[in-house]
Design a protein around this motif. Structure first.
Motif, PDB file in Angstrom:
ATOM      1  N   VAL A  56       0.750  -1.231  -0.248  1.00 58.60           N
ATOM      2  CA  VAL A  56       0.218   0.008   0.376  1.00 58.60           C
ATOM      3  C   VAL A  56       0.916   1.027   0.190  1.00 58.60           C
ATOM      4  O   VAL A  56       2.125   1.329   0.712  1.00 58.60           O
ATOM      5  CB  VAL A  56      -1.031   0.321   0.963  1.00 58.60           C
ATOM      6  CG1 VAL A  56      -0.247  -0.049   2.208  1.00 58.60           C
ATOM      7  CG2 VAL A  56      -1.859   1.527   1.025  1.00 58.60           C
ATOM      8  N   ARG A  57       0.760   2.050  -1.050  1.00 58.88           N
ATOM      9  CA  ARG A  57       1.569   3.413  -0.724  1.00 58.88           C
ATOM     10  C   ARG A  57       0.388   4.518  -1.406  1.00 58.88           C
ATOM     11  O   ARG A  57      -0.534   4.988  -1.626  1.00 58.88           O
ATOM     12  CB  ARG A  57       2.480   3.318  -1.951  1.00 58.88           C
ATOM     13  CG  ARG A  57       2.343   2.414  -3.293  1.00 58.88           C
ATOM     14  CD  ARG A  57       2.956   3.445  -4.396  1.00 58.88           C
ATOM     15  NE  ARG A  57       2.330   4.343  -4.494  1.00 58.88           N
ATOM     16  CZ  ARG A  57       1.066   4.903  -5.193  1.00 58.88           C
ATOM     17  NH1 ARG A  57       0.106   4.255  -5.189  1.00 58.88           N
ATOM     18  NH2 ARG A  57       1.111   6.074  -5.557  1.00 58.88           N
ATOM     19  N   GLY A  58       1.569   6.024  -1.176  1.00 56.65           N
ATOM     20  CA  GLY A  58       0.000   7.384  -0.990  1.00 56.65           C
ATOM     21  C   GLY A  58       0.045   7.446   0.206  1.00 56.65           C
ATOM     22  O   GLY A  58      -0.163   6.242   0.846  1.00 56.65           O
ATOM     23  N   ALA A  59       0.272   8.937   0.298  1.00 59.18           N
ATOM     24  CA  ALA A  59       0.761   9.460   2.067  1.00 59.18           C
ATOM     25  C   ALA A  59      -1.108   9.135   2.707  1.00 59.18           C
ATOM     26  O   ALA A  59      -1.189   8.536   4.145  1.00 59.18           O
ATOM     27  CB  ALA A  59       0.635  10.585   1.708  1.00 59.18           C
ATOM     28  N   PRO A  60      -2.067   9.823   2.126  1.00 60.12           N
ATOM     29  CA  PRO A  60      -3.690   9.440   2.469  1.00 60.12           C
ATOM     30  C   PRO A  60      -3.890   7.943   2.919  1.00 60.12           C
ATOM     31  O   PRO A  60      -4.268   7.590   4.104  1.00 60.12           O
ATOM     32  CB  PRO A  60      -4.590   9.759   1.677  1.00 60.12           C
ATOM     33  CG  PRO A  60      -3.999  10.822   0.398  1.00 60.12           C
ATOM     34  CD  PRO A  60      -2.224   9.814   0.906  1.00 60.12           C
ATOM     35  N   ALA A  61      -3.561   6.606   1.972  1.00 56.67           N
ATOM     36  CA  ALA A  61      -3.720   5.323   1.973  1.00 56.67           C
ATOM     37  C   ALA A  61      -2.669   4.887   3.101  1.00 56.67           C
ATOM     38  O   ALA A  61      -3.178   4.567   3.705  1.00 56.67           O
ATOM     39  CB  ALA A  61      -3.275   4.990   0.906  1.00 56.67           C
ATOM     40  N   ILE A  62      -1.507   5.243   2.936  1.00 61.72           N
ATOM     41  CA  ILE A  62      -1.239   5.049   4.177  1.00 61.72           C
ATOM     42  C   ILE A  62      -1.324   5.392   5.389  1.00 61.72           C
ATOM     43  O   ILE A  62      -1.337   4.148   6.410  1.00 61.72           O
ATOM     44  CB  ILE A  62       0.797   5.415   4.212  1.00 61.72           C
ATOM     45  CG1 ILE A  62       1.131   4.949   3.465  1.00 61.72           C
ATOM     46  CG2 ILE A  62       1.392   5.416   5.752  1.00 61.72           C
ATOM     47  CD1 ILE A  62       2.140   5.270   2.072  1.00 61.72           C
ATOM     48  N   GLY A  63      -1.645   6.703   5.593  1.00 58.91           N
ATOM     49  CA  GLY A  63      -2.630   6.909   7.069  1.00 58.91           C
ATOM     50  C   GLY A  63      -3.461   5.904   7.674  1.00 58.91           C
ATOM     51  O   GLY A  63      -3.704   5.311   8.539  1.00 58.91           O
ATOM     52  N   ILE A  64      -3.962   5.612   6.190  1.00 57.52           N
ATOM     53  CA  ILE A  64      -5.802   5.540   6.811  1.00 57.52           C
ATOM     54  C   ILE A  64      -4.867   3.341   6.962  1.00 57.52           C
ATOM     55  O   ILE A  64      -5.889   3.642   8.057  1.00 57.52           O
ATOM     56  CB  ILE A  64      -6.476   5.118   5.323  1.00 57.52           C
ATOM     57  CG1 ILE A  64      -6.757   6.610   5.367  1.00 57.52           C
ATOM     58  CG2 ILE A  64      -7.388   3.796   5.560  1.00 57.52           C
ATOM     59  CD1 ILE A  64      -7.151   6.794   3.911  1.00 57.52           C
ATOM     60  N   ALA A  65      -4.287   2.727   5.954  1.00 58.61           N
ATOM     61  CA  ALA A  65      -4.320   1.162   6.423  1.00 58.61           C
ATOM     62  C   ALA A  65      -3.446   1.406   8.111  1.00 58.61           C
ATOM     63  O   ALA A  65      -4.120   0.412   8.355  1.00 58.61           O
ATOM     64  CB  ALA A  65      -2.669   1.554   5.612  1.00 58.61           C
ATOM     65  N   ALA A  66      -2.579   2.746   8.240  1.00 62.91           N
ATOM     66  CA  ALA A  66      -2.001   2.814   9.503  1.00 62.91           C
ATOM     67  C   ALA A  66      -3.622   2.605  10.610  1.00 62.91           C
ATOM     68  O   ALA A  66      -2.966   1.899  11.655  1.00 62.91           O
ATOM     69  CB  ALA A  66      -0.681   3.552  10.155  1.00 62.91           C
TER      70      ALA A  66
END
Length: 353
Positions: A56-66
């Protein structure tokens, strides 16, 4: 501003993050465009590993996944309330935060999860799950708003060049810079879309052009090194990119190669737009000079698709991001509005101290 009348769903068919209720499923972006496969994560460490490995990559997606990673970590904690659970969860949050240190959305999402956790009562696990879902829902709404605001700056039938991948694959949906492009195409403001390949992971070649195809948009792929020549031909009127961190003075950290695009755009009279959610704005970092630039394994430069293209026993330097000075940026677009000619004064007016 009046919201656009086009059908969002027609231009927003991809979801890289799926919460099943008992696990997190992440679209494995390393295998696109030839294999569409989701990776199942059953615990926080699996989420951290997926973030680090660019599943998973992309700043917003990383935050959501975390954020969903925190929800998974909570299952292993025995605590009566959120305040008691917080210190037990902290090691998992630290491991998630260390997975990709440059993208501010990761730390932002984890800080938000901490904040609701310590205030929660006996239902603290449910509180965490609701907050993770809220982060995802708010990102999607912000992207759609951003798309409308950014597209409004673009003259009809313009040519646009983008870099890396900033679409549904990098967010909860619709995208940041690709959200602007989706809205612009739908409204007839964008006549031609160019995408740089984005070495060394080829996010533009593997992800952006595939994603646009899913929505019926026909992009033209170019080598990164062809961008300045393309601008010289007059085919490009705007460069539209995303951001991994926006500083208090308007400097922007983004995928390596963004800085040179901004330089070329300024030389050729091409306008330069950054589209990112307000969660990417870091007013605690004065300028790009203070940003930690992540470096990855130099071996990523030695080949393409598992096939080695470089000679043996050579060195390599592999920074993942660069910083574009605010002087080279014509507009920063967030869901809160448009900042034209960003500088410290304009950023503080928009976002406070």
């Amino acid at each position: 501003m009046t919201e656009p009348t086009f059908d969002f769903d027609r231009y927003d068919r991809i979801r890289p993050i799926r919460w099943t209720g008992d696990a997190l499923e992440l679209l494995d972006q390393r295998k696109l465009p030839f294999v569409v496969e989701y990776v199942r994560c059953d615990d926080a460490d699996a989420v951290a590993a997926a973030i680090h490995a660019l599943t998973v990559r992309g700043a917003p997606a990383i935050g959501i996944a975390a954020a969903w990673g925190v929800v998974l970590a909570a299952r292993d904690i025995d605590a009566a309330d959120g305040n008691a659970a917080a210190p037990q969860l902290e090691p998992a949050l630290q491991r998630l935060n260390a997975a990709r240190p440059t993208a501010v959305n990761l730390a932002w999402a984890l800080a938000r999860m901490r904040r609701v956790l310590v205030a929660a009562g006996a239902d603290w696990r449910d509180v965490l799950a609701r907050e993770a879902q809220a982060i995802a829902d708010e990102d999607l709404a912000a992207n759609r708003r951003m798309g409308a605001l950014g597209a409004a700056l673009i003259e009809p039938e313009s040519g646009v060049l983008t870099h890396c991948n900033t679409g549904s694959l990098a967010t909860a949906g619709f995208g940041t810079a690709l959200g602007v492009i989706r809205a612009g195409v739908a409204q007839g403001r964008i006549g031609k879309v160019y995408a740089g390949e984005t070495r060394p992971w080829l996010q533009g070649a593997r992800l952006t052009v595939w994603e646009l195809q899913q929505d019926g948009i026909s992009p033209t792929l170019i080598a990164d090194s062809a961008a300045a020549h393309l601008m010289k031909t007059g085919a490009v009127h705007w460069v539209v990119v995303g951001a991994d961190r926006i500083c208090a003075n308007g400097d922007v950290a983004n995928k390596i190669g963004t800085y040179q695009l901004a330089i070329a755009a300024r030389h050729h009279g091409v306008r330069f737009m950054v589209a990112a959610p307000s969660s990417t704005v870091d007013m605690a970092t004065p300028s790009g000079d203070q940003i930690h630039i992540e470096e990855r394994d130099p071996g990523e430069l030695f080949g393409v698709g598992g096939v080695r293209t470089a000679a043996e026993e050579v060195g390599a330097w592999n920074p993942v991001f660069d910083v574009t000075p605010h002087e080279l940026i014509d507009a920063i677009v967030t869901e809160r509005g448009v900042i034209e000619r960003p500088d410290e004064a304009a950023m503080r007016t928009a976002f406070g101290a």
